[in-house]
Design a protein around this motif. Structure first.
Motif, PDB file in Angstrom:
ATOM      1  N   UNK A  85       5.442   2.601  -7.794  1.00 24.41           N
ATOM      2  CA  UNK A  85       4.265   2.249  -7.006  1.00 24.41           C
ATOM      3  C   UNK A  85       4.660   2.162  -5.544  1.00 24.41           C
ATOM      4  N   UNK A  86       3.828   2.728  -4.662  1.00 26.81           N
ATOM      5  CA  UNK A  86       4.124   2.714  -3.238  1.00 26.81           C
ATOM      6  C   UNK A  86       2.873   2.548  -2.414  1.00 26.81           C
ATOM      7  N   UNK A  87       3.012   2.837  -1.106  1.00 21.58           N
ATOM      8  CA  UNK A  87       1.904   2.624  -0.183  1.00 21.58           C
ATOM      9  C   UNK A  87       0.769   3.606  -0.339  1.00 21.58           C
ATOM     10  N   UNK A  88       0.989   4.702  -1.080  1.00 21.14           N
ATOM     11  CA  UNK A  88      -0.074   5.698  -1.206  1.00 21.14           C
ATOM     12  C   UNK A  88      -0.594   5.828  -2.637  1.00 21.14           C
ATOM     13  N   UNK A  89      -0.119   4.975  -3.538  1.00 20.36           N
ATOM     14  CA  UNK A  89      -0.642   5.024  -4.897  1.00 20.36           C
ATOM     15  C   UNK A  89       0.423   4.791  -5.943  1.00 20.36           C
ATOM     16  N   UNK A  90       0.017   4.902  -7.199  1.00 20.29           N
ATOM     17  CA  UNK A  90       0.916   4.655  -8.327  1.00 20.29           C
ATOM     18  C   UNK A  90       1.255   5.960  -9.044  1.00 20.29           C
ATOM     19  N   UNK A  91       2.416   5.956  -9.718  1.00 19.04           N
ATOM     20  CA  UNK A  91       2.884   7.138 -10.436  1.00 19.04           C
ATOM     21  C   UNK A  91       3.076   6.771 -11.904  1.00 19.04           C
ATOM     22  N   UNK A  92       2.511   7.610 -12.794  1.00 18.32           N
ATOM     23  CA  UNK A  92       2.562   7.342 -14.229  1.00 18.32           C
ATOM     24  C   UNK A  92       3.195   8.513 -14.971  1.00 18.32           C
ATOM     25  N   UNK A  93       3.820   8.200 -16.093  1.00 20.02           N
ATOM     26  CA  UNK A  93       4.306   9.234 -17.008  1.00 20.02           C
ATOM     27  C   UNK A  93       3.170   9.599 -17.951  1.00 20.02           C
ATOM     28  N   UNK A  94       2.870  10.896 -18.012  1.00 16.38           N
ATOM     29  CA  UNK A  94       1.824  11.370 -18.904  1.00 16.38           C
ATOM     30  C   UNK A  94       2.394  12.174 -20.053  1.00 16.38           C
ATOM     31  N   UNK A  95       1.525  12.678 -20.925  1.00 10.99           N
ATOM     32  CA  UNK A  95       1.945  13.511 -22.043  1.00 10.99           C
ATOM     33  C   UNK A  95       2.445  14.865 -21.548  1.00 10.99           C
ATOM     34  N   UNK A  96       3.191  15.549 -22.416  1.00 13.64           N
ATOM     35  CA  UNK A  96       3.562  16.947 -22.192  1.00 13.64           C
ATOM     36  C   UNK A  96       4.315  17.147 -20.870  1.00 13.64           C
ATOM     37  N   UNK A  97       5.274  16.241 -20.610  1.00 12.54           N
ATOM     38  CA  UNK A  97       6.141  16.378 -19.433  1.00 12.54           C
ATOM     39  C   UNK A  97       5.341  16.479 -18.139  1.00 12.54           C
ATOM     40  N   UNK A  98       4.420  15.561 -17.982  1.00 13.59           N
ATOM     41  CA  UNK A  98       3.621  15.489 -16.760  1.00 13.59           C
ATOM     42  C   UNK A  98       3.845  14.157 -16.060  1.00 13.59           C
ATOM     43  N   UNK A  99       3.780  14.196 -14.748  1.00 12.41           N
ATOM     44  CA  UNK A  99       3.742  12.982 -13.931  1.00 12.41           C
ATOM     45  C   UNK A  99       2.383  12.951 -13.252  1.00 12.41           C
ATOM     46  N   UNK A 100       1.683  11.833 -13.357  1.00 11.40           N
ATOM     47  CA  UNK A 100       0.363  11.686 -12.768  1.00 11.40           C
ATOM     48  C   UNK A 100       0.448  10.703 -11.612  1.00 11.40           C
ATOM     49  N   UNK A 101       0.157  11.189 -10.405  1.00 11.80           N
ATOM     50  CA  UNK A 101       0.116  10.302  -9.238  1.00 11.80           C
ATOM     51  C   UNK A 101      -1.336   9.960  -8.939  1.00 11.80           C
ATOM     52  N   UNK A 102      -1.641   8.686  -9.004  1.00 10.67           N
ATOM     53  CA  UNK A 102      -2.987   8.186  -8.716  1.00 10.67           C
ATOM     54  C   UNK A 102      -3.007   7.726  -7.255  1.00 10.67           C
ATOM     55  N   UNK A 103      -3.681   8.493  -6.398  1.00 11.71           N
ATOM     56  CA  UNK A 103      -3.679   8.212  -4.974  1.00 11.71           C
ATOM     57  C   UNK A 103      -4.653   7.095  -4.622  1.00 11.71           C
ATOM     58  N   UNK A 104      -4.332   6.373  -3.572  1.00  7.48           N
ATOM     59  CA  UNK A 104      -5.216   5.328  -3.065  1.00  7.48           C
ATOM     60  C   UNK A 104      -6.504   5.993  -2.574  1.00  7.48           C
ATOM     61  N   UNK A 105      -7.611   5.680  -3.202  1.00  8.26           N
ATOM     62  CA  UNK A 105      -8.873   6.348  -2.889  1.00  8.26           C
ATOM     63  C   UNK A 105      -9.363   6.062  -1.469  1.00  8.26           C
ATOM     64  N   UNK A 106      -8.932   4.954  -0.905  1.00 11.34           N
ATOM     65  CA  UNK A 106      -9.392   4.595   0.442  1.00 11.34           C
ATOM     66  C   UNK A 106      -8.664   5.376   1.529  1.00 11.34           C
ATOM     67  N   UNK A 107      -7.622   6.117   1.138  1.00  7.85           N
ATOM     68  CA  UNK A 107      -6.797   6.784   2.143  1.00  7.85           C
ATOM     69  C   UNK A 107      -6.802   8.307   2.029  1.00  7.85           C
ATOM     70  N   UNK A 108      -7.566   8.845   1.091  1.00  2.80           N
ATOM     71  CA  UNK A 108      -7.567  10.295   0.903  1.00  2.80           C
ATOM     72  C   UNK A 108      -8.760  10.940   1.606  1.00  2.80           C
ATOM     73  N   UNK A 109      -8.698  12.266   1.688  1.00  5.42           N
ATOM     74  CA  UNK A 109      -9.757  13.036   2.328  1.00  5.42           C
ATOM     75  C   UNK A 109     -10.972  13.154   1.417  1.00  5.42           C
ATOM     76  N   UNK A 110     -12.030  13.767   1.956  1.00  7.36           N
ATOM     77  CA  UNK A 110     -13.197  14.050   1.153  1.00  7.36           C
ATOM     78  C   UNK A 110     -12.880  15.062   0.074  1.00  7.36           C
ATOM     79  N   UNK A 111     -13.793  15.198  -0.879  1.00  4.20           N
ATOM     80  CA  UNK A 111     -13.547  16.035  -2.050  1.00  4.20           C
ATOM     81  C   UNK A 111     -13.146  17.457  -1.681  1.00  4.20           C
ATOM     82  N   UNK A 112     -13.899  18.091  -0.823  1.00  5.89           N
ATOM     83  CA  UNK A 112     -13.654  19.492  -0.480  1.00  5.89           C
ATOM     84  C   UNK A 112     -12.307  19.657   0.234  1.00  5.89           C
ATOM     85  N   UNK A 113     -12.057  18.814   1.245  1.00  5.47           N
ATOM     86  CA  UNK A 113     -10.811  18.914   1.987  1.00  5.47           C
ATOM     87  C   UNK A 113      -9.616  18.640   1.084  1.00  5.47           C
ATOM     88  N   UNK A 114      -9.770  17.645   0.205  1.00  8.07           N
ATOM     89  CA  UNK A 114      -8.693  17.316  -0.729  1.00  8.07           C
ATOM     90  C   UNK A 114      -8.354  18.507  -1.615  1.00  8.07           C
TER      91      UNK A 114
END
Length: 370
Positions: A85-114
């Motif tokens: 966990x850091x200043x820009x969000x949390x990181x999780x271990x997912x299925x099938x050798x995946x890492x999922x980074x959940x970004x802080x929603x208050x700090x990301x761009x709009x949907x299209x730009x993202x």
């Protein structure tokens, strides 16, 4: 300035290496349809912006995930799946050798730009970059999906090593340093426009089962900005001890800022010391400050080596590695080498045959002058 010998082998305007193509991200699951590439979509924007990138024939665009899929893959983002966990969000271990980074929603761009920025990043392909598989932009959710490397980060292999594990030997450390530099070179020289990493540190360098390094979380700073303003401070994006002086003081950011951070990571590999360690005496807490006297005194360079190496390293290789680190850590950005020159120097060290261990009564050092 009499330069480190290997730095003279390549010029700043040398032709870029064309052997590593940039590929579009592969669709890692056939169960969910990919983003449709119509002329008004973010995918089309990303593909237009990526003109000039080399694309792997037959490859697909980045995979889109629903929030439900990623919640299922991480057991609804339970603590047991949390990797960090850091200043820009949390990181999780997912299925099938995946890492999922959940970004802080208050700090990301709009949907299209993202989506445009993520799809641009998904085009990047290099052996020393962690693969970005896809993303989720459901409503106000912003998540990224990367490949998972169970061996952990360089930080895990350098510091607080379990008793049942052997520390990295000198050869492995030089190969890791060379691989990190090659990953940076790809971002600086092959990406169009160039990508400034901003957050190079040992915890962001992942290792595979063969100790090959892969840079993670590259390009996140651009995703985490709104318009032309950063939503996060330099201290968040560059951990204390790794940040270049001009970035720390004035927010001035260039490709040479990454070169400085690389020099800090190279020092960690050489010394086995953390970039910043509050547990050490005050004068030894900041690694770069501690190392400066050694840069100026050739007879003390061997004392910089990680004690866990047990003096089993070639003295010439140590001297040259310290010389590279010293050049990268110059106060003025303009004096630091380009990353392609660093790659040339470290590729030589990584491929050099083993030599005799350091003799206790002899020293040599390459002097770096400005």
């Amino acid at each position: 300035m009499s330069c480190f010998p290997c730095f003279s082998s390549r010029k700043a305007g040398s032709k870029k290496d064309d052997h590593v193509p940039v590929a579009r991200a592969r669709d890692i699951s056939s169960s969910t349809p990919p983003v449709h590439n119509n002329k008004n979509s973010p995918v089309a924007d990303a593909n237009n912006k990526a003109e000039g990138y080399a694309a792997e024939e037959g490859s697909n665009t980045a995979k889109t995930f629903t929030f439900r899929e990623l919640a299922t893959a991480t057991k609804n983002f339970r603590q047991e799946c949390l990797l960090g966990e850091g200043g820009i969000g949390r990181v999780f271990k997912g299925h099938f050798h995946q890492v999922v980074r959940q970004l802080d929603r208050s700090k990301t761009q709009g949907n299209r730009e993202f989506q445009v920025e993520v799809l641009m990043l998904s085009l990047l392909r290099h052996p020393n970059l962690v693969t970005l598989f896809g993303y989720c932009a459901d409503g106000d959710q912003r998540l990224l999906v990367y490949e998972y490397l169970p061996s952990g980060s360089l930080k895990d292999h350098l510091f607080d090593i379990p008793e049942d594990k052997r520390p990295l030997d000198w050869s492995a450390r030089m190969k890791i340093a060379s691989g990190i530099a090659q990953g940076l070179e790809y971002l600086h020289e092959k990406a169009n426009p160039p990508i400034i990493y901003r957050d190079l540190k040992s915890s962001n360098v992942m290792l595979d089962e063969m100790n090959n390094p892969k840079l993670s979380e590259y390009g996140l700073a651009k995703i985490m900005q709104s318009g032309n303003k950063m939503n996060i401070s330099p201290r968040v994006m560059s951990a204390y001890g790794y940040c270049a002086p001009e970035y720390e003081r004035h927010g001035e950011l260039t490709l040479k800022s990454d070169v400085y951070s690389f020099g800090v990571v190279l020092l960690e590999l050489i010394t086995g010391r953390r970039a910043f360690d509050a547990a050490r005496p005050t004068e030894e807490q900041i690694l770069v400050s501690w190392a400066q006297p050694f840069f100026r005194d050739p007879k003390k360079v061997s004392d910089m080596a990680d004690p866990l190496l047990g003096n089993e390293f070639p003295l010439k290789s140590l001297n040259q590695a310290v010389g590279v680190a010293s050049m990268c850590l110059q106060e003025e950005p303009s004096v630091r080498p380009l990353i392609n020159d660093v790659v040339a120097a470290l590729s030589f060290l990584a491929m050099a045959p083993p030599e005799e261990p350091i003799p206790s009564s002899s020293y040599s050092y390459i002097i770096i002058r400005s």
